[in-house]
Scaffold this motif. Structure first.
Motif, short mmCIF file in Angstrom:
data_model
loop_
_atom_site.label_atom_id
_atom_site.label_comp_id
_atom_site.label_asym_id
_atom_site.label_seq_id
_atom_site.Cartn_x
_atom_site.Cartn_y
_atom_site.Cartn_z
N GLN A 49 -26.30 4.31 9.87
CA GLN A 49 -26.77 4.14 8.68
C GLN A 49 -26.46 5.31 7.89
O GLN A 49 -26.54 5.36 6.51
CB GLN A 49 -28.33 4.01 8.62
CG GLN A 49 -28.75 2.51 9.11
CD GLN A 49 -30.05 2.11 8.60
OE1 GLN A 49 -30.82 2.87 9.25
NE2 GLN A 49 -29.99 1.41 7.63
N ILE A 63 -32.48 5.05 16.33
CA ILE A 63 -32.45 5.56 14.90
C ILE A 63 -33.90 4.63 14.08
O ILE A 63 -34.25 3.59 14.87
CB ILE A 63 -31.45 5.25 14.02
CG1 ILE A 63 -30.89 3.88 14.14
CG2 ILE A 63 -30.32 5.97 14.44
CD1 ILE A 63 -29.70 3.57 13.23
N GLN A 64 -34.35 4.81 12.97
CA GLN A 64 -35.38 4.16 12.63
C GLN A 64 -36.79 4.66 12.70
O GLN A 64 -37.29 4.75 13.73
CB GLN A 64 -35.36 2.86 12.55
CG GLN A 64 -34.24 2.12 11.75
CD GLN A 64 -34.52 1.89 10.25
OE1 GLN A 64 -35.83 1.93 9.90
NE2 GLN A 64 -33.74 2.11 9.41
N ALA A 67 -39.27 2.91 14.61
CA ALA A 67 -39.08 2.28 15.98
C ALA A 67 -39.06 3.50 16.96
O ALA A 67 -39.48 3.24 18.06
CB ALA A 67 -37.26 1.81 15.95
N SER A 100 -44.17 2.35 4.24
CA SER A 100 -42.91 2.36 4.85
C SER A 100 -42.12 1.22 4.16
O SER A 100 -40.72 1.48 4.29
CB SER A 100 -42.73 2.56 6.27
OG SER A 100 -43.54 1.53 6.71
N CYS A 101 -42.52 0.00 3.98
CA CYS A 101 -41.74 -0.93 3.50
C CYS A 101 -41.66 -1.29 2.05
O CYS A 101 -40.90 -1.85 1.43
CB CYS A 101 -41.97 -2.30 4.21
SG CYS A 101 -41.78 -2.35 5.87
N PRO A 105 -39.24 2.98 0.45
CA PRO A 105 -37.67 2.48 0.22
C PRO A 105 -37.31 2.49 -1.15
O PRO A 105 -36.17 2.68 -1.34
CB PRO A 105 -37.70 1.07 0.71
CG PRO A 105 -38.74 0.96 1.85
CD PRO A 105 -40.17 1.99 1.13
N ARG B 93 -36.58 -3.44 17.66
CA ARG B 93 -37.35 -2.89 16.40
C ARG B 93 -36.41 -2.33 15.21
O ARG B 93 -36.57 -2.27 14.19
CB ARG B 93 -38.41 -2.32 16.75
CG ARG B 93 -39.65 -2.82 17.34
CD ARG B 93 -41.01 -2.16 17.46
NE ARG B 93 -42.02 -2.96 18.21
CZ ARG B 93 -42.62 -2.61 19.19
NH1 ARG B 93 -41.91 -1.67 20.13
NH2 ARG B 93 -43.64 -3.32 19.87
N SER B 94 -35.52 -1.41 16.05
CA SER B 94 -34.62 -0.54 14.97
C SER B 94 -33.86 -1.51 13.97
O SER B 94 -33.85 -1.38 12.79
CB SER B 94 -33.82 0.40 15.82
OG SER B 94 -32.80 1.14 15.02
N TYR B 97 -36.05 -3.04 11.45
CA TYR B 97 -36.51 -2.09 10.34
C TYR B 97 -35.37 -1.86 9.56
O TYR B 97 -35.44 -1.54 8.18
CB TYR B 97 -37.19 -0.80 10.74
CG TYR B 97 -38.35 -0.94 12.01
CD1 TYR B 97 -39.20 -2.14 11.61
CD2 TYR B 97 -38.67 -0.30 12.70
CE1 TYR B 97 -40.38 -2.20 12.22
CE2 TYR B 97 -39.75 -0.54 13.74
CZ TYR B 97 -40.76 -1.51 13.46
OH TYR B 97 -41.76 -1.78 14.30
N GLN B 98 -34.19 -1.86 9.92
CA GLN B 98 -33.09 -1.31 9.02
C GLN B 98 -33.02 -2.58 7.95
O GLN B 98 -32.54 -2.40 6.82
CB GLN B 98 -31.72 -1.60 9.84
CG GLN B 98 -31.60 -0.30 10.73
CD GLN B 98 -30.49 -0.26 11.66
OE1 GLN B 98 -29.32 -0.50 11.16
NE2 GLN B 98 -30.48 -0.02 12.85
N SER B 100 -35.75 -4.61 6.94
CA SER B 100 -37.14 -4.68 6.41
C SER B 100 -37.56 -3.53 5.75
O SER B 100 -38.45 -3.58 4.75
CB SER B 100 -38.10 -5.27 7.32
OG SER B 100 -38.12 -4.32 8.49
N CYS B 101 -37.01 -2.13 6.22
CA CYS B 101 -37.31 -1.02 5.42
C CYS B 101 -36.25 -0.56 4.63
O CYS B 101 -36.40 0.20 3.49
CB CYS B 101 -37.55 -0.11 6.33
SG CYS B 101 -39.00 -0.45 7.27
#
Lengths: 208, 208
Positions: A49, A63-64, A67, A100-101, A105, B93-94, B97-98, B100-101
């Motif tokens: 990313q 990553i994330q 997570a 965070s969502c 962002p 989850r990562s 989240y990529q 959803s975030c």
């Protein structure tokens, strides 16, 4: 473990707080977002990313930020950062995701850059954009908080881990916190805890 | 359980897929986002953010799609939607989240509305904004997928739950999927499963 981050990145800041709350050792490697180091070929090999944070572990690369936080909780369950029964956990995660969502962002560096560079938005309009999403998000959050020292909890959790970097960021943008007294109290209370102090941007090796 | 949602909301769509994968019964209540029903006094009493989805349960009210999904997983562990060991869960989850975030929040209805109404951005520039964030996010995701039928998994998970509504949305905006063959294959494969078909926007009672 090694954390690739940037002192002012809210997402990296979250992971530093989580690692500190769990009293885990980690090294740091600075990725200077202003210099564009996140887009280098080498960094994109570990984070496709081109964002921070990235955590390297003996299991591999993750990553994330959320997570990473969930993985830390599952792998090192002591000093829980998502405490309580499953309903309580759900409420704490809900607060965390609202930051965070729904706030972070739309207000992060790459989005603000796009507004300025691609849409030629003025500085004033960019600041208004920033404050609009903070105000929308914080107003809803404020209505859900009670009078406990941390977000709906006697102990720090994933909700505070997400909230504190967002408030730090809002204060940089000179958001007036008087409309959000509960959020502000929690922020100040968190910032008296060593785990939060040690994770603060100004206390990182790459701080400018 | 009762789910307050809107047929085209990606976040409500995620929860419908999760409930279906777990084969749980639920009622639906439609909140028409285009008519602004999410901002009514009554709805804001159960969802202070004025967003969908909201799930009402015998425990109380829960907002935020990902918090609902994690709670469903903890409460009804059969037919896992975050399968595997803790490292596998972290990877799934990562990916979730990529979406959803980092993709969905900058491209949802309220943000696109702000661009048009407050910043007077043209239709073309709005479409370019939309496609830019899809392209950025999908390019990174595509690089992380393998050749399994679902996202890095033999079975559907939280990653597919987040990805499918985002692809549905991207197709509505006429995003060309040829650059993202793995994502497109997974999307098509998911849409052959009853849980995904029954959750699709066009199959909801409030579909227009």
């Amino acid at each position: 473990m090694k954390l690739y981050g940037y002192f002012r990145s809210s997402a990296a800041y979250r992971v530093r707080i989580a690692l500190n709350l769990k009293e885990l050792d980690y090294q740091q490697s600075a990725i200077n977002l202003l210099k564009g180091e996140q887009n280098s070929e080498d960094y994109k090999k570990i984070n496709p990313q081109g964002l921070v944070p990235t955590l390297t572990t003996d299991k591999g690369i993750l990553i994330q930020s959320l997570a990473i936080i969930e993985w830390l909780e599952e792998t090192f369950p002591e000093r829980s950062i998502i405490p309580g029964d499953s309903w309580k956990k759900a409420q704490l995660r809900s607060l965390a995701y609202q930051v965070s969502c729904d706030i972070h962002p739309v207000n992060n560096l790459r989005v603000l850059k796009y507004l300025q560079q691609e849409l030629a938005v003025s500085d004033d309009a960019k600041t208004q954009w920033y404050k609009h999403w903070i105000h929308t998000g914080f107003t809803a959050l404020e209505a859900q908080l009670d009078d406990q020292p941390f977000c709906c909890s006697e102990q720090p959790s994933i909700a505070d881990i997400c909230l504190v970097p967002q408030v730090f960021n809002a204060l940089r943008f000179k958001v007036e916190m008087t409309d959000f007294p509960k959020i502000h109290e929690i922020y100040k209370h968190c910032n008296m805890q060593p785990a939060f102090i040690d994770a603060a941007p100004e206390n990182q090796p790459d701080a400018v």
